[in-house]
Design a protein around this motif. Structure first.
Motif, PDB file in Angstrom:
ATOM      1  N   THR A   1      -2.294   8.111   5.046  1.00 24.44           N
ATOM      2  CA  THR A   1      -1.752   9.381   6.239  1.00 24.44           C
ATOM      3  C   THR A   1      -0.602   9.531   6.858  1.00 24.44           C
ATOM      4  OG1 THR A   1      -2.696   7.914   7.868  1.00 24.44           O
ATOM      5  CG2 THR A   1      -5.003   9.464   6.035  1.00 24.44           C
ATOM      6  N   ASN A   2      -0.156   8.554   7.115  1.00 27.60           N
ATOM      7  CA  ASN A   2       1.521   9.395   7.803  1.00 27.60           C
ATOM      8  C   ASN A   2       2.365  10.001   6.969  1.00 27.60           C
ATOM      9  OD1 ASN A   2       3.461   7.823   9.006  1.00 27.60           O
ATOM     10  ND2 ASN A   2       3.753   5.769   9.504  1.00 27.60           N
ATOM     11  N   PRO A   3       2.437  10.954   8.210  1.00 26.50           N
ATOM     12  CA  PRO A   3       3.324  11.640   7.628  1.00 26.50           C
ATOM     13  C   PRO A   3       5.033  10.908   7.219  1.00 26.50           C
ATOM     14  CG  PRO A   3       3.631  12.077   9.958  1.00 26.50           C
ATOM     15  CD  PRO A   3       2.198  10.952   9.255  1.00 26.50           C
ATOM     16  N   HIS A   4       5.345  10.270   7.647  1.00 23.89           N
ATOM     17  CA  HIS A   4       6.847   9.460   7.547  1.00 23.89           C
ATOM     18  C   HIS A   4       6.361   8.389   5.830  1.00 23.89           C
ATOM     19  CE1 HIS A   4       8.446  11.246  10.689  1.00 23.89           C
ATOM     20  NE2 HIS A   4       7.433  10.712  11.187  1.00 23.89           N
ATOM     21  N   ALA A   5       5.563   8.122   5.573  1.00 20.91           N
ATOM     22  CA  ALA A   5       5.321   7.149   4.514  1.00 20.91           C
ATOM     23  C   ALA A   5       5.187   7.333   2.996  1.00 20.91           C
ATOM     24  CB  ALA A   5       4.241   6.578   4.971  1.00 20.91           C
ATOM     25  N   GLY A   6       5.282   9.510   2.527  1.00 22.19           N
ATOM     26  CA  GLY A   6       4.955   9.967   1.539  1.00 22.19           C
ATOM     27  C   GLY A   6       3.890   9.983   0.685  1.00 22.19           C
ATOM     28  N   GLY A   7       3.967  10.223  -0.328  1.00 21.65           N
ATOM     29  CA  GLY A   7       2.715  10.813  -0.705  1.00 21.65           C
ATOM     30  C   GLY A   7       2.599  12.274  -0.337  1.00 21.65           C
ATOM     31  N   ILE A  31     -10.176   7.911  -2.215  1.00 17.49           N
ATOM     32  CA  ILE A  31     -10.276   8.015  -0.468  1.00 17.49           C
ATOM     33  C   ILE A  31      -9.224   8.034  -0.638  1.00 17.49           C
ATOM     34  CG2 ILE A  31     -11.311   7.213   0.968  1.00 17.49           C
ATOM     35  CD1 ILE A  31     -13.489   5.596  -1.506  1.00 17.49           C
ATOM     36  N   LYS A  32      -8.950   8.834   0.557  1.00 17.61           N
ATOM     37  CA  LYS A  32      -7.477   8.603   1.103  1.00 17.61           C
ATOM     38  C   LYS A  32      -7.116   7.432   2.355  1.00 17.61           C
ATOM     39  CE  LYS A  32      -5.628  12.536   3.269  1.00 17.61           C
ATOM     40  NZ  LYS A  32      -4.933  13.994   3.289  1.00 17.61           N
ATOM     41  N   LEU A  33      -7.237   6.207   2.020  1.00 15.74           N
ATOM     42  CA  LEU A  33      -7.692   5.535   3.194  1.00 15.74           C
ATOM     43  C   LEU A  33      -6.691   5.819   4.044  1.00 15.74           C
ATOM     44  CD1 LEU A  33      -8.572   2.274   1.127  1.00 15.74           C
ATOM     45  CD2 LEU A  33     -10.010   3.480   2.860  1.00 15.74           C
ATOM     46  N   THR A  63      -4.197  17.633  12.144  1.00 14.10           N
ATOM     47  CA  THR A  63      -3.026  16.288  12.359  1.00 14.10           C
ATOM     48  C   THR A  63      -4.486  15.391  12.709  1.00 14.10           C
ATOM     49  OG1 THR A  63      -0.920  17.568  12.741  1.00 14.10           O
ATOM     50  CG2 THR A  63      -1.624  14.485  13.365  1.00 14.10           C
ATOM     51  N   VAL A  64      -4.485  14.404  11.900  1.00 15.76           N
ATOM     52  CA  VAL A  64      -5.291  13.775  12.174  1.00 15.76           C
ATOM     53  C   VAL A  64      -5.193  12.094  12.081  1.00 15.76           C
ATOM     54  CG1 VAL A  64      -7.972  12.492  10.303  1.00 15.76           C
ATOM     55  CG2 VAL A  64      -7.261  15.207  10.580  1.00 15.76           C
ATOM     56  N   GLU A  65      -5.421  11.472  12.972  1.00 12.78           N
ATOM     57  CA  GLU A  65      -4.933  10.030  13.471  1.00 12.78           C
ATOM     58  C   GLU A  65      -5.802   9.472  13.324  1.00 12.78           C
ATOM     59  OE1 GLU A  65      -2.592   7.179  16.246  1.00 12.78           O
ATOM     60  OE2 GLU A  65      -3.117   9.205  17.285  1.00 12.78           O
ATOM     61  N   ASP A  86     -13.357  10.742   3.725  1.00 12.58           N
ATOM     62  CA  ASP A  86     -13.074  11.701   3.991  1.00 12.58           C
ATOM     63  C   ASP A  86     -12.759  12.726   3.843  1.00 12.58           C
ATOM     64  OD1 ASP A  86     -10.072  11.599   2.101  1.00 12.58           O
ATOM     65  OD2 ASP A  86     -11.098  11.637  -0.287  1.00 12.58           O
ATOM     66  N   VAL A  87     -13.284  12.886   2.775  1.00  8.86           N
ATOM     67  CA  VAL A  87     -13.657  14.416   2.398  1.00  8.86           C
ATOM     68  C   VAL A  87     -13.527  14.942   4.506  1.00  8.86           C
ATOM     69  CG1 VAL A  87     -15.101  16.502   2.570  1.00  8.86           C
ATOM     70  CG2 VAL A  87     -15.383  15.399   0.205  1.00  8.86           C
ATOM     71  N   LEU A  88     -14.072  14.906   5.279  1.00  5.33           N
ATOM     72  CA  LEU A  88     -13.891  15.375   6.277  1.00  5.33           C
ATOM     73  C   LEU A  88     -12.535  14.549   6.712  1.00  5.33           C
ATOM     74  CD1 LEU A  88     -14.956  15.777   9.545  1.00  5.33           C
ATOM     75  CD2 LEU A  88     -15.424  13.545   9.756  1.00  5.33           C
ATOM     76  N   GLN A  89     -11.940  14.164   7.018  1.00  6.64           N
ATOM     77  CA  GLN A  89     -10.629  14.362   7.332  1.00  6.64           C
ATOM     78  C   GLN A  89      -9.685  15.434   6.700  1.00  6.64           C
ATOM     79  OE1 GLN A  89      -8.627  10.406   6.644  1.00  6.64           O
ATOM     80  NE2 GLN A  89      -6.660  11.015   6.598  1.00  6.64           N
ATOM     81  N   ARG A  90      -9.709  15.121   4.840  1.00  3.02           N
ATOM     82  CA  ARG A  90      -9.046  16.124   4.059  1.00  3.02           C
ATOM     83  C   ARG A  90      -9.674  17.621   4.395  1.00  3.02           C
ATOM     84  NH1 ARG A  90      -7.342  13.885  -0.686  1.00  3.02           N
ATOM     85  NH2 ARG A  90      -7.332  12.204  -1.283  1.00  3.02           N
TER      86      ARG A  90
END
Length: 464
Positions: free
Chosen positions: A24-30, A151-153, A106-108, A94-98
């Motif tokens: 979920t790091n915006p600088h980490a790609g994906g 699951i987007k951990l 923006t979710v931390e 995971d669904v909640l975060q997505r």
């Protein structure tokens, strides 16, 4: 501060991602959420209603800071491998975060891995291995299965063993306030020193015993309340296989201080959402709440969200019954990971799911049917639509309504069943128009675009 029995503070450093983990790091790609305007009227931002366990009602979701969410999830206790019931919790979270990201937030987020507890020590001794070897093996398996289940951990996946310093820091603060105290080499927390203790569960404090009682195990079986003081620190005893040398002496943090340590180190003393399984309502979350607020004097979390159990053939999963299921057990029945994900998110997180093979196969067919409908109207990457690009009003209306209809159900406390069924019904109607030659190529391409937006939340429709 050093640990024994191979627990290294640099092992699985906080924030390190394992195999299969989406960042979920915006600088980490994906995968990254699409940027959206924060507009209630247009996007539904601010229209999300979530059931808050603290208030016992649905509330409009409003984080402390506009557009930004801090979220903590209780992750697995990795003395053992997670079963499908555990994955149900991780999936609705995971669904909640997505969905929060879909709405433009923006979710931390941090998800904890509990690797220092009585059960981990006991299981390691039974297996003739170290706690580190046992928990590393189960952690890797969790990462792999979570990745397969899409699951987007979060990028923050701390372990208890990497936050011992913070646990000691919190204990020292509680000792200085007179809320924690030493007894026979251990440190205990006195709930009676904290105003409003037990308010999340709505514990009846009139039943609190007059005589001093202490509970020194990390966890206790079943849905029970320990009416007494709970342990924060296990002082060293001769022969203990796992301990740290710390400013408060040798020992290890108890389970009740581990989540507060991970939370405060990575997210601070105030967050927006705390979530986990309904079992956490018995002791654990009220303990976390009391520890953190006793130090900060501020409200810890605005929203508390809990998910219900997964039953198997009407019974709670347990070793004694012999009905514990793992993802691989369903894969052996011919299922795919997307079928497992769909089964575990289809419904509402606050309602019990009963897993039976008949129902599992029925819902798997429903998901496959939706895929076939998409193929029929050409929404699988192929050129679709037989009519000219100017489609009739009925088709345009259906396409225009796909995402708003999806959001309407999701805004109602994450009603995934209603959201999926709405998409399914709309696609069946669009397929009927296509068979009549009334669906144009442009509208078909828009169908895929809208569905992909919804599937960034569900992650069950498209293969990529």
């Amino acid at each position: 501060m050093t640990g024994r029995e191979g627990i290294r503070r640099d092992h699985f450093k906080d924030g390190e991602r394992g195999p299969g983990m989406e960042s979920t790091n915006p600088h980490a790609g994906g995968e990254r959420p699409q940027a959206r305007e924060f507009s209630t009227a247009k996007d539904g931002f601010g229209m999300l209603q979530l059931y808050n366990t603290m208030s016992r009602r649905k509330e409009r979701f409003e984080p402390r800071n506009e557009g930004a969410v801090k979220m903590f999830s209780c992750g697995p206790s990795i003395y053992g491998r997670p079963h499908v019931g555990n994955y149900r919790s991780f999936l609705w979270e995971d669904v909640l975060q997505r969905y929060l990201e879909h709405l433009g937030f923006t979710v931390e987020r941090a998800l904890s891995l509990t690797d220092v507890e009585d059960k981990a020590i006991s299981e390691a001794q039974k297996a003739g291995t170290t706690v580190l070897e046992l928990t590393d093996r189960n952690t890797r398996l969790f990462f792999e299965e979570a990745g397969a289940l899409r699951i987007k951990l979060p990028s923050l996946v701390p372990r208890s063993s990497t936050t011992v310093e913070q646990a000691v820091r919190l204990i020292l603060l509680l000792l200085s306030k007179g809320i924690a105290y030493w007894h026979e080499g251990d440190v205990f927390f006195d709930p009676l020193q904290v105003k409003g203790f037990g308010r999340l569960f709505r514990l009846d404090m009139s039943k609190w015993p007059k005589a001093k009682r202490r509970f020194k195990q990390d966890t206790y079986p079943g849905r029970r309340w320990n009416l007494g003081d709970f342990v924060l620190w296990h002082g060293y005893r001769q022969g203990d296989p796992l301990y740290w040398d710390t400013p408060i002496g040798k020992g290890r943090p108890a389970w009740n201080i581990q989540d507060p340590a991970m939370i405060t180190r990575h997210l601070g003393y105030t967050i927006d959402i705390a979530c986990g399984g309904v079992d956490n309502l018995y002791r654990h979350h009220d303990y976390n709440l009391a520890v953190i607020e006793a130090i900060s004097g501020e409200e810890f979390s605005r929203y508390w969200i809990h998910g219900e159990h997964l039953l198997v053939d009407g019974k709670k999963m347990s070793k004694s019954v012999g009905n514990i299921l793992y993802p691989e057990d369903l894969l052996k029945e011919g299922a795919e990971h997307r079928h497992i994900r769909f089964y575990l998110i289809y419904g509402n997180h606050r309602k019990t799911i009963n897993l039976t093979m008949d129902r599992f196969k029925t819902l798997s067919r429903k998901l496959d049917d939706l895929t076939e409908v998409l193929g029929e109207i050409g929404c699988t990457g192929e050129a679709g639509g037989t009519a000219p690009d100017k489609s009739p009003g009925a088709a345009k209306k259906l396409v225009d309504g796909l995402l708003p209809g999806f959001e309407k159900h999701m805004n109602d406390d994450l009603n995934v069943k209603g959201a999926f069924d709405f998409l399914y019904k709309s696609l069946q109607e669009l397929a009927a128009l296509n068979r009549q030659g009334k669906l144009g190529g442009t509208e078909c391409r828009r169908i895929e675009e809208e569905l992909r937006k919804a599937d960034r939340v569900l992650r069950v429709i498209f293969a990529d």
